[in-house]
Design an enzyme around this catalytic site. Structure first.
Site, PDB file in Angstrom:
ATOM      1  N   CYS A   1      77.206  11.953 120.025  1.00  0.00           N
ATOM      2  CA  CYS A   1      76.336  10.788 120.043  1.00  0.00           C
ATOM      3  C   CYS A   1      74.996  11.162 119.397  1.00  0.00           C
ATOM      4  O   CYS A   1      74.099  11.661 120.059  1.00  0.00           O
ATOM      5  CB  CYS A   1      76.137  10.310 121.481  1.00  0.00           C
ATOM      6  SG  CYS A   1      75.065   8.875 121.589  1.00  0.00           S
ATOM      7  N   LEU A   2      74.900  10.970 118.114  1.00  0.00           N
ATOM      8  CA  LEU A   2      73.659  11.161 117.367  1.00  0.00           C
ATOM      9  C   LEU A   2      73.460   9.940 116.480  1.00  0.00           C
ATOM     10  O   LEU A   2      74.419   9.475 115.850  1.00  0.00           O
ATOM     11  CB  LEU A   2      73.720  12.405 116.477  1.00  0.00           C
ATOM     12  CG  LEU A   2      73.581  13.757 117.134  1.00  0.00           C
ATOM     13  CD1 LEU A   2      73.747  14.869 116.102  1.00  0.00           C
ATOM     14  CD2 LEU A   2      72.234  13.902 117.805  1.00  0.00           C
TER      15      LEU A   2
END
Length: 153
Positions: A116-117
């Site tokens: 999750c970036l």
């Protein structure tokens, strides 16, 4: 290592010597993604820190590779973390898909290895998502380095 690069050069040389296009030429077309990756992968390999290694399970498929990171400082020092990267056909309009193959507890990595970036999203709320001007070498590496420096110490 980059066998696709030599294949592209060889194919370009063959096309230059032919005067008429044949049906087989249409099957030999190289995607924009593959042309971009030939250059970007070479730059990425040349600029990787000593704690990172790139592995291509199939040298003819530059769009699928693994990155092994072995941090030499911080909380994860001494660990060996593998990431699988798949670059979709629509690259560079869409971001590469990156998955962590090593089981790790990290606030930005799910139990299944999804990362999750905002950089790996097409659209993000903070405006730092993927853009066609980004490359594997520059933005992707800089974002990962910055993230490691901020959170892995």
């Amino acid at each position: 290592m980059l066998t696709l690069a030599s294949k592209l050069k060889r194919d370009d040389g063959l096309k230059g010597s032919r005067t008429a296009a044949t049906a087989s030429d249409s099957t030999r077309r190289v995607s924009v993604r593959d042309k971009l990756l030939v250059k970007e992968v070479a730059e990425l390999e040349a600029n990787l820190p000593c704690t990172c290694k790139v592995h291509f399970p199939d040298p003819n498929k530059l769009h699928c590779f693994q990155l092994t990171v072995t941090p030499d400082e911080g909380y994860y020092q001494g660990g060996k973390f593998q990431f699988e990267t798949e670059v979709p056909d629509a690259y560079n309009m869409v971001p590469p898909k990156v998955k962590c193959l090593t089981k790790i507890w990290h606030p930005n990595i799910t139990e299944t290895g999804e990362i999750c970036l905002s950089l790996l999203r097409e659209h993000s709320i903070d405006g730092t998502g993927w853009a066609p001007t980004r490359t594997l070498k520059e933005d992707f590496r800089n974002k990962v380095d910055d993230y490691i420096k901020r959170y892995a110490r």
